[in-house]
Design a protein around this motif. Structure first.
Motif: not given
Length: 188
Positions: A153-169
């Motif tokens: 999974g992922f979470r993106m904020s700041d119009r793509g500047k911040t990317m967080i990849f989730l769960n056993q990345a």
């Protein structure tokens, strides 16, 4: 009479041939309107509260009479741009845009591309184009200048500047440092 009589006979034959189409009412060649609005190649352009532009385009849009706040999109593409010119684009096969919430649900081969060359794909993502955020809980496969990423999974904020990849990345990082020594031995 040489010409009038044959012309009259020809006119009678033509009238007999055309008679069935003259007596039956014409059929409609257009489908009945089902209360649905449709638009080909729609473009929606706007800006957020910081005057940063965003857009949603598609190959086709349908608005149902049953849910007038939901727009069904074929091949939607959302682009969010910062005032400095950096951008992120998210595309998919299908999408549903909720006019009340500003949420674009994207399904089928969702492709996220940033201006720095980083990109990833997933099967489902939700995007708030007004706020410049996106998220999804489906498997993600991505790549960029520093390597590859696999996540759940992922979470993106700041119009793509911040990317967080989730769960056993899992990330495979490539080194940008080049050695002066050739592989397998010393430099001659």
């Amino acid at each position: 009479m040489k010409f009038a009589l044959p012309a009259l006979a020809l006119a009678m034959v033509a009238l007999l041939a055309a008679w069935p189409s003259l007596t039956t009412p014409p059929r409609s060649r257009l489908a009945a309107d089902k209360g649905q609005l449709e638009m080909i190649k729609p473009r929606y352009l706007s800006a957020d509260e910081k005057n940063q532009p965003y857009s949603v385009v598609a190959s086709r849009a349908d608005q149902s009479a049953n849910q007038p706040n939901i727009i069904e999109l074929d091949q939607p593409e959302a682009e969010m741009t910062e005032n400095d010119g950096s951008w992120v684009t998210i595309k998919s096969e299908k999408g549903w845009y909720n006019q009340d919430t500003g949420i674009l649900k994207m399904r089928g081969s969702v492709h996220v591309l940033r201006d720095d060359g980083r990109e990833f794909t997933t099967e489902e993502a939700d995007t708030d184009v007004r706020k410049g955020t996106a998220w999804g809980d489906s498997p993600v496969v991505g790549q960029g200048p520093q390597g590859e990423i696999n996540a759940q999974g992922f979470r993106m904020s700041d119009r793509g500047k911040t990317m967080i990849f989730l769960n056993q990345a899992k990330a495979g990082v490539q080194s940008n440092v080049q050695s002066s020594e050739p592989p397998g031995g010393k430099k001659r």
